[in-house]
Every structure is written in C-alpha cells, then in structure tokens.
Design a protein around this motif. Structure first.
Motif, short mmCIF file in Angstrom:
data_model
loop_
_atom_site.label_atom_id
_atom_site.label_comp_id
_atom_site.label_asym_id
_atom_site.label_seq_id
_atom_site.Cartn_x
_atom_site.Cartn_y
_atom_site.Cartn_z
N PRO A 37 7.32 -2.96 -4.17
CA PRO A 37 7.67 -2.07 -3.14
C PRO A 37 6.58 -2.06 -2.08
O PRO A 37 5.27 -2.06 -2.40
CB PRO A 37 7.86 -0.87 -4.14
N CYS A 38 7.04 -1.61 -1.04
CA CYS A 38 5.99 -1.08 0.26
C CYS A 38 5.57 0.07 -0.44
O CYS A 38 5.97 1.00 -1.02
CB CYS A 38 6.83 -0.97 1.30
N ARG A 39 4.23 0.22 -0.10
CA ARG A 39 3.59 1.51 -0.62
C ARG A 39 3.99 2.99 0.15
O ARG A 39 3.49 4.03 -0.15
CB ARG A 39 2.02 1.50 -0.48
N ASN A 40 4.68 2.71 1.29
CA ASN A 40 5.41 3.82 1.91
C ASN A 40 6.85 4.35 1.22
O ASN A 40 7.33 4.96 1.79
CB ASN A 40 5.56 3.76 3.49
N ARG A 41 7.14 3.65 0.27
CA ARG A 41 8.47 3.67 -0.35
C ARG A 41 8.73 5.39 -0.88
O ARG A 41 9.55 5.83 -0.47
CB ARG A 41 8.57 2.89 -1.64
N GLU A 42 7.72 5.90 -1.31
CA GLU A 42 7.86 7.13 -1.98
C GLU A 42 7.61 8.22 -1.06
O GLU A 42 8.58 9.07 -0.98
CB GLU A 42 6.60 7.57 -2.99
N ASP A 43 6.62 7.90 -0.07
CA ASP A 43 6.64 8.91 1.33
C ASP A 43 7.65 8.95 2.10
O ASP A 43 8.18 10.15 2.77
CB ASP A 43 5.18 8.57 1.96
N ILE A 44 8.24 7.75 2.68
CA ILE A 44 9.25 7.70 3.85
C ILE A 44 10.42 6.92 3.38
O ILE A 44 11.23 6.81 4.11
CB ILE A 44 8.51 7.15 5.14
N GLY A 45 10.64 6.60 2.21
CA GLY A 45 11.95 5.90 1.68
C GLY A 45 12.07 4.59 2.23
O GLY A 45 13.09 3.88 2.51
N CYS A 46 10.79 3.99 2.43
CA CYS A 46 10.94 2.66 2.80
C CYS A 46 11.16 1.57 1.64
O CYS A 46 10.53 1.57 0.58
CB CYS A 46 9.44 1.89 3.46
N ASN A 47 12.39 0.92 1.93
CA ASN A 47 12.76 0.15 0.73
C ASN A 47 12.59 -1.47 0.91
O ASN A 47 13.07 -2.26 0.03
CB ASN A 47 14.42 0.41 0.48
N TRP A 48 11.55 -1.82 1.93
CA TRP A 48 11.22 -3.09 2.13
C TRP A 48 10.14 -3.73 1.09
O TRP A 48 9.48 -2.79 0.59
CB TRP A 48 10.85 -3.31 3.57
N VAL A 49 10.18 -5.05 0.77
CA VAL A 49 9.19 -5.44 0.01
C VAL A 49 7.84 -5.72 0.83
O VAL A 49 7.83 -5.76 1.85
CB VAL A 49 9.75 -6.71 -0.51
N ALA A 50 6.72 -5.37 0.01
CA ALA A 50 5.53 -5.40 0.40
C ALA A 50 5.00 -6.92 0.70
O ALA A 50 5.53 -7.74 0.01
CB ALA A 50 4.42 -4.94 -0.50
N GLU A 51 4.31 -7.08 1.89
CA GLU A 51 3.83 -8.30 2.26
C GLU A 51 2.36 -8.27 2.36
O GLU A 51 1.70 -9.62 1.92
CB GLU A 51 4.49 -8.73 3.78
N THR A 52 1.76 -7.58 3.05
CA THR A 52 0.29 -7.57 3.53
C THR A 52 -0.36 -6.30 3.15
O THR A 52 0.10 -5.24 3.67
CB THR A 52 0.21 -7.58 5.07
N ASP A 53 -1.26 -6.18 2.16
CA ASP A 53 -2.13 -5.17 1.71
C ASP A 53 -1.22 -3.97 1.22
O ASP A 53 -1.42 -2.67 1.41
CB ASP A 53 -2.98 -4.62 3.20
#
Length: 321
Positions: free
Chosen positions: A41-57
């Motif tokens: 998960p993108c680390r912004n998933r919980e804060d802003i509902g970003c459902n994209w996969v993480a790629e960088t940092d």
C-alpha cells in the motif's frame, strides 16, 4: 475509466475502491492498469484513501509527484486534499493508458503543489497554474460550496477539479512534447506562436475576452497559444474518457461503442470525438429528465477538431508498437 474485477471473487469494483464487497483489500497497479491483492500500500492509503501500490519510498506513483500538501493543521483541508488527489490519480491513470509516466517513460515528471486558501495563519491566495514542470492546485475548489460559487462568478459551469488537473498537466505535456523534432512546427501552424508575450496576452484577454468561434474550444483558449493547447488537451481527455467510461459501463448506441472497444488505442480522432458527442447527446437527454445540466455542451467545430487530432497524435506517441 475502466470498471475492474476483484482479483479474489471477480465481482465488479471501481477505480477508487479500497476493498471489494467480499472483504478483500485491493490496490491499483498503474503499471498493469489493474487491481491487485498484492499488499504494497501507498503510505497515504489511510490518510487520503489512496488505493495505489507503493513504488518509491512508500509512496505510489501519483503521491510521489506531490511535493507540497495543504496545511493539515487546518482540519477542513484533509478531505479537500483527499478529493484533489483522487482527481489527480484519475487523470494520471488515463494518461498511463498511452504510456505516460509509466516505467518505460524515462522523461521528466511533473511535481504538484497541493495548496489550500485556508491555513492556521489565516486565508492565503492560491492561483492554479504551471511553471517549469511545477503544477499548483488549489484544493479549496474541491469544496462543493466553493466550486459552485466560482462556477457562478466565473461563468464556468463545467469547472471541476479533474478539469483543472487535465488543463494544468497539459502545460507540462507541452514541455515534454516540445523536445520532439516535429512538434513545434506543427503546433505553431495550428495554435500560433507560443513565444508571444504571455502576460500581455492574458491582460488583453481579461480586458476584452473573445468568443470561442470556430477555432477555439473555449473563450479562454483564445487568450494565448499555451492556453489554447491546455484547453484543447483537457477537452480531448474529457472526451476520450467519456467514451472509455461509456464502453466500460456497456452503454450502447447504434453504430457506437462495441464490446472490446478501447478508446485509448483508437487513433482515429474524428471517430472518437464523434462517438463522444453521440454519447453526450444521449446522456443530455437523460439528464434533462432529472432537470440536470447537459454533460457536455461545447461545440466542436472543424478548427477545434483539427487541433484535437494533432494533440491526440502526439499524446499517443508513447504507446508501444
């Protein structure tokens, strides 16, 4: 936009979904243009509902482009940032269908300043815009009340956050395309010389705005070749996505979109735009039954279609094959 299938149960799921109704957590992989259950998960998933996969940092492709976030000490800014980032992901996913900003694309990427007029220190002025690859987005316009007020004040009923991002990212795409040897000469033949003084052109436009006429999609497009390009690209992206979304939802018109049709691989701009117009007319008829505005009220004269064809050809250049 496509309608996806849950990787676990194969039920329909949508671009923004964090989970399927079956309970499976899902993640959007922009490289594959598909949903996955891969737990990255993108680390912004919980804060802003970003459902994209993480790629960088720990950030996804879209969130990594955000250089500045709004002042989150002001509580009202979090949902505005959330909505604005959702619109950005939507636009980037669309462009990804043509290969823009994917792993094969080694060119520059834009950076985004997501700013709000409301801060803990008080109100600040924020102007939407692009400068040398840096895009400023005023997330305050993600508020329904603010957006409605500005639509009324500016006479732009179809002013939306997705439209803003499409317009501003079009300025960045100009910089990328200007690096190719055949682009600028063709651009200047159709849009005019972009080297004309931008500040003077805008000042003249606001003093005496001109009608769109037969060669511009909007009045603002008449202001300067750069704005003509950005408005043309924004509307082209609107129309391609409209056709793609109608196809995904299996909306059918005689002679229109057929099963398996991919709007993003269709290089025939006139056919694509004509299908979008047919779809918009049909949806307008439905909207009027609900006393709602027309979905797309713009006139696409031959001069505008020529510009769209030129832009479409160059935007598709990133596709393999």
């Amino acid at each position: 936009m496509q309608i996806f299938l849950c990787p676990a149960c194969h039920a329909p799921v949508y671009f923004h979904n964090l989970a399927c109704a079956c309970g499976t957590a899902i993640y959007f992989d922009p490289e594959a243009q598909a949903l996955t259950t891969r737990p990255a998960p993108c680390r912004n998933r919980e804060d802003i509902g970003c459902n994209w996969v993480a790629e960088t940092d720990g950030l996804c492709r879209s969130c990594a482009m955000t250089e500045t976030v709004p002042d989150l000490r002001e509580a009202t800014n979090l949902p505005l940032w959330q909505h604005s980032e959702y619109a950005k992901r939507w636009v980037l996913a669309n462009l990804g269908r043509w290969g823009w900003f994917d792993h094969r694309d080694t060119g520059a990427r834009p950076s985004f300043l997501m700013l709000s007029e409301q801060t803990v220190q008080g109100r600040e002025d924020v102007t939407m815009g692009h400068a040398d690859g840096e895009i400023t987005i005023n997330v305050t316009e993600a508020s329904d009340a603010v957006l409605a007020k500005r639509q009324e004040e500016l006479g732009e009923l179809y002013r939306t956050m997705t439209g803003h991002i499409r317009h501003e990212i079009a300025h960045f795409l100009f910089l990328r395309l200007a690096e190719t040897p055949d682009f600028l000469s063709g651009f200047r033949d159709l849009f005019g010389d972009e080297r004309a003084d931008y500040g003077e052109a805008l000042q003249a436009h606001y003093a005496n705005p001109q009608p769109a006429g037969h060669h511009h999609i909007t009045s603002y497009a008449t202001a300067h070749p750069h704005e003509d390009w950005a408005e043309t690209i924004a509307h082209l992206l609107h129309l391609v996505d409209m056709v793609d979304s109608a196809g995904a939802a299996q909306l059918a018109l005689p002679g229109g979109v057929v099963p398996g049709y991919d709007a993003y691989t269709d290089a025939d701009t006139d056919r694509l735009v004509s299908r979008a117009v047919e779809i918009s007319i049909a949806i307008n008829h439905v909207n009027r039954a609900m006393d709602l505005p027309d979905i797309y009220p713009f006139v696409l004269a031959d001069g505008v279609r020529q510009k769209m064809a030129f832009a479409h050809q160059h935007l598709m250049r990133a596709m393999p094959g």
